[in-house]
Design an enzyme around this catalytic site. Structure first.
Site, PDB file in Angstrom:
ATOM      1  N   ASP A   1      -8.250  -4.859  21.751  1.00  0.00           N
ATOM      2  CA  ASP A   1      -9.404  -5.517  21.139  1.00  0.00           C
ATOM      3  C   ASP A   1      -9.601  -6.913  21.735  1.00  0.00           C
ATOM      4  O   ASP A   1      -8.630  -7.642  21.949  1.00  0.00           O
ATOM      5  CB  ASP A   1      -9.127  -5.641  19.635  1.00  0.00           C
ATOM      6  CG  ASP A   1     -10.259  -6.287  18.881  1.00  0.00           C
ATOM      7  OD1 ASP A   1     -11.299  -5.640  18.732  1.00  0.00           O
ATOM      8  OD2 ASP A   1     -10.090  -7.452  18.434  1.00  0.00           O
TER       9      ASP A   1
ATOM     10  N   GLU B   1     -11.328  -3.321  25.660  1.00  0.00           N
ATOM     11  CA  GLU B   1     -12.670  -3.649  25.176  1.00  0.00           C
ATOM     12  C   GLU B   1     -13.242  -4.679  26.139  1.00  0.00           C
ATOM     13  O   GLU B   1     -13.067  -5.881  25.951  1.00  0.00           O
ATOM     14  CB  GLU B   1     -12.648  -4.208  23.752  1.00  0.00           C
ATOM     15  CG  GLU B   1     -14.052  -4.359  23.210  1.00  0.00           C
ATOM     16  CD  GLU B   1     -14.190  -5.294  22.023  1.00  0.00           C
ATOM     17  OE1 GLU B   1     -15.199  -5.205  21.322  1.00  0.00           O
ATOM     18  OE2 GLU B   1     -13.293  -6.133  21.795  1.00  0.00           O
TER      19      GLU B   1
END
Ligand code: GLC
Length: 583
Positions: A243, A305
């Site tokens: 993330d 990401e």
């Protein structure tokens, strides 16, 4: 004459292939992730096994057969760790446990074991950039400037409100005569610096104030985070989706991010994140992390990401030529933005770039996730949404890269944006209503059946309301309809898993000057042609390919099932055709 033109086209096709650098990906010994079909599962919204209105791990386990039925071989589960749920799990209070509302570690282990039985890989979300403010590391860090974790987060004294160079934006946030040390912004609006009275200092948060950024310049932070990563690898997970990975480091001189002019939907100045994003130090961490996962058996994978504006910009995330960082940085460009249109020529250019520009890396494409309006709405025209979704599914699953989809996308679940501010659950929407209504719309409960709560929960008080279209848009109904979007996904994914050319074959584009048709051949012993018409008019496919025999593998409309030629066939509006042939 016509015959000669065809021969010429076929010759061009053969010479172009090497020129485009379209290399074959070898065979069955390559790591599993190179061929993966990844389904992103948002645990809160997938299936509620205990009737509290919130999805959970046992819910996921009970639907693993549906994952298999879809054809996906990998699930990425967004954060299910203990969390105050301010950002619905992206604020982690404990990296080595399961949030009780999602289940227990025993439930987790059972889920992984059941997934393995079905040859489904499990990928977890790992949030390395920040923790929850309720994480004991931060609680201790905020206690005093001398606590054991004092230097685990990014702390600063701030500057005097009257100091030279202080911007109007900084002056909005005065505490004890001090303002934040620079103009850095939270992605969710406002300053990225929060005042902590206990330390009489500001701490940095790229996202919500309840998500303080870890200080990656402190080796203790890496040690702790890598320890958490090992904890899950030891439990058998197959990899991580990392993330917000690009923002691990910030400029040590705390220089202002340059303003780009104008304001964003949060009302803040538009910035170029020169000093708060993509600092080179992040790549050292990625290389060390790659070494860590590579030491485990079974080809564990790192997915990033990585929102990048061009294909080339993804290369450093792979580790360039060395390919020693992330195996699968996500290519978010076609799915999520920067002027992407439902346009054959645009996608052709993008896919061609991905074949040649990634230094041998495997592309990973996604059109849907938990942070963006669903693609059926973004790419739909209100009239042909399902047809267009079928075209994009063909693009996603028939290309050479790894394909990622999101729960509900295979059904055509739509974005259900809350109508009133009081109904919003995502703090992005609460803070920025109505300019930004938040991300609830793409996180509504999974639609399994036409029954109560769409079969998601026995409890009518689901955490977000079930979308109103569930009586027709649901798994059970679509399985009964041979023309449904779900059946189209299942057909394409099955082809991708079983057909050797689609699984491994190099990708050679044909009919390359056609503005409305996107077409390519997947090479192999029995090659496969994939052709898509992006326009609302019938379009003639001009491949220049001759075939002895052809066999339709999938047609988005029955009109194409009987098509007899690779060259000159008319593709109906918004249609896709997948056909194997012999030369
Ligand atoms: C990522 C997640 C998003 C989250 C943010 C902060 O962008 O996908 O949902 O809010 O990081 O962790």
């Amino acid at each position: 004459m016509r015959h000669a033109a065809r021969r010429l086209a076929a010759a061009t096709f053969l010479t172009l292939a090497p020129a485009l650098g379209l290399t074959a990906e070898a065979s069955s010994i390559s790591p599993w992730w190179k061929h993966a079909v990844v389904l992103e599962v948002y645990p809160r919204s997938y299936a509620d096994s205990n009737g509290d209105g919130v999805g959970d791990l046992n819910g996921i386990t009970s639907h693993l057969d549906d994952v298999v039925s879809l054809g996906a071989d990998t699930i990425w589960i967004t954060p299910m760790y203990p969390s105050p749920q301010v950002d619905f799990g992206y604020d982690i209070a404990d990296y080595q446990a399961v949030d009780p509302q999602y289940g227990s570690l025993a439930d987790f282990d059972r889920m992984v074991a059941e997934a393995k039985k079905r040859h489904v890989h499990v990928v977890l979300d790992m949030v390395m950039n920040h923790t929850s403010d309720k994480n004991p590391w931060f609680v201790d860090s905020a206690r005093s400037r001398t606590s054991a974790h004092a230097d685990w987060y990014v702390w600063n004294d701030g500057v005097d409100v009257n100091a030279p160079g202080v911007t109007a934006f900084q002056k909005r946030y005065v505490h004890d005569g001090k303002v934040p040390p620079n103009n850095w912004q939270s992605m969710f609006g406002g300053t990225a610096w929060e005042w902590a009275p206990s330390r009489k200092q500001f701490y940095y948060h790229r996202f919500y104030p309840q998500q303080p950024d870890l200080n990656w310049r402190n080796p203790a932070v890496e040690k702790a985070m890598f320890g958490a990563i090992r904890f899950w690898l030891d439990r058998g997970v197959d990899g991580f989706r990392l993330d917000a990975i690009s923002t691990l480091f910030e400029d040590t001189k705390l220089r202002n991010d340059p303003e780009r002019g104008g304001t964003n939907p949060h009302g803040d100045p538009n910035l170029h994140y020169a000093y708060s994003d993509k600092l080179p130090e992040v790549h050292d961490v990625m290389r060390r992390l790659r070494k860590l996962v590579d030491a485990y058996p079974g080809d564990r994978v790192l997915i990033g990401e990585t929102y990048e504006p061009t294909t080339e910009a993804l290369v450093p995330w792979y580790g360039g030529k060395a390919q020693d960082e992330l195996q699968l940085p996500m290519d978010m460009l076609p799915g999520f933005g920067w002027g992407t249109k439902f346009d054959a020529a645009w996608f052709r250019k993008h896919l061609e770039d991905a074949q040649v520009q990634l230094e041998g890396g495997t592309p990973l494409m996604a059109f849907d996730n938990h942070d963006n309006e669903r693609s059926i709405d973004r790419y739909g025209d209100g009239k042909h949404d399902i047809d267009r979704a079928k075209v994009l599914a063909a693009l996603l699953f028939m290309n050479r890269g790894v394909a990622m989809t999101y729960y509900g996308a295979p059904l055509g679940m739509t974005t259900s944006v809350p109508a009133r501010k009081e109904d919003v659950r995502d703090p992005v929407g609460i803070a920025n209503w109505p300019n930004d209504k938040g991300r609830d719309g793409e996180r509504t409960p999974m639609q399994w059946t036409a029954g109560p709560q769409a079969g998601f929960s026995t409890n009518p008080a689901t955490w977000l309301p079930v979308a109103t279209n569930y009586s027709t848009v649901n798994v059970a109904s679509e399985l009964k309809d041979p023309q449904s979007l779900l059946q189209w996904y299942r057909t394409l994914i099955a082809l991708r898993q079983d057909n050797p050319a689609i699984r491994d074959g190099r990708m050679v584009f044909v009919d390359r000057t056609n503005p409305d048709v996107l077409a390519w051949v997947r090479e192999g012993e029995v090659p496969v042609l994939v052709a898509m018409n992006f326009s609302d008019k019938p379009r003639v496919l001009k491949t220049g390919l001759e075939a002895k025999t052809i066999h339709t593998l999938a047609a988005s409309t029955p009109a194409l099932s009987g098509a007899a030629s690779l060259d000159g066939t008319t593709l109906p509006p918004f249609s896709a055709w997948v056909v194997s042939f012999t030369r």
